[in-house]
Design an enzyme around this catalytic site. Sequence first.
Site: not given
Lengths: 257, 214
Positions: B82, B193, B195
């Site tokens: 990001c 992202h 995650e």
Amino acid sequence: MGLAKRIIPCLDVDSGRVVKGVKFVDIRDAGDPVEIAKRYDEQGADEITFLDITASSDDRETMVHVVEQVAGQVFIPLTVGGGIRKVEDIRRMLNAGADKVAINTAAVFNPEFVKEAAEKFGSQCIVVAIDAKKTSAKGEIDCWQIFTHGGRKATGLDAIEWAKKMVAFGAGEILLTSMDRDGTREGFDIELTRALSEAVSVPVIASGGVGHLDHLSEGIISGKADAVLAASIFHFGEYTMTQAKQHMQQAGIEVRL
Amino acid sequence: MNTIAIIDYGMGNLHSVAKALELVGDNAKIIITNQAREIKKASRVLFPGVGAIRDCIEGLNRLALSEALKEAAQEKPVLAVCVGMQAVMNSSEENNGVDCLGILPGQVKLFPVDMYTPDNESRLKIPHMGWNQVQHVKDHFLWKGIAQNSRFYFVHSYYVESEDESIVAGSTEYGVKFSSALTKDNLFAVQFHPEKSQHAGLALLKNFVNWSVE
């Protein structure tokens, strides 16, 4: 093909337990927010929102632990609302693993708080929650006002103007709940949703009133919402997230399946 | 020992990415650090991104981590995420213009305000928030096991425009077509992202943990 419209299940949490009842056939303890969040994640929820309705501030720490546990096992975005009043509240939730916080009443009483929060943490994690009720009579030009205290207290603030102001102050997303529709299962207030969504540059999550899968599609197509939030239709096992997404896809909406 | 250093430049919320790496990490040691020597010692580095670009670059400079990060990108697998991806470019339009690390050639630009849906019905919202598709522009180890056009979770108002087509690993459309993944040598950078991108994201992180650069 491009960005998918999102479905977001919402869990009301009181002292670390999900209330309003959630029923999954094969979950023994239906009140455990971690178990429920995991189940929604498996079903394909695009995000999960927790609304902390804990009355006593002593129990607020419980919510931090809930978020920590969920964030360690569920790898989709998590939003926490309820009781977010200070910069410190936001920091605590983000450090626990929340991706966004929803600011509601605190924004009404202190709009500068939204500005401060967005400057500190970035607009991407600041959701402003708006509870609106129609105040215009039949035949008049549509008008909605902001209400606080679960829809009991009028503020005199125009919902659309308020939303624009919150975006100017740094809100990265608006969570819009129609207090007229909340709990009715009659569907979103489409006029409100569309008017607000067209008025602001940031994504809008429609909330309040979902009782049927068609309502989700209506919120996106007619209401022009970017995401739809629902609680009871998923909690009681009437529909799974997957069914909801397939239904929306059949209506021509782009979803993540 | 496989040690993965997550760079902590003071913007908080590294919990999710650490947990995700622990889950897929095959017993790799995950450390969150603001120390250049830890970054030097680690076998791989994850450069996460939250907040605004100026705070990110200032944080790196204040902690004297910029050089360690640049060195790492020469020596071992580095994943930038990001704002981390944006920070490795030449410069960004955010915060009235910020010079970035210049590890990869290209600029970071604000999405135009007047983008519309393909049917011209509605204006596209900014930030670009939610699950969008990533087209693999080139084969790469980090795409292993991830289907073409899989969806990842994005949240950003600025996007990367690469000056070098040959480093683009993935692209995504949102009003404009932008680089959602870049790679050069040991560095892989993603705008989304991982995650927060469920199965696809965890698969990418697992690939990163197992990526050995020749």
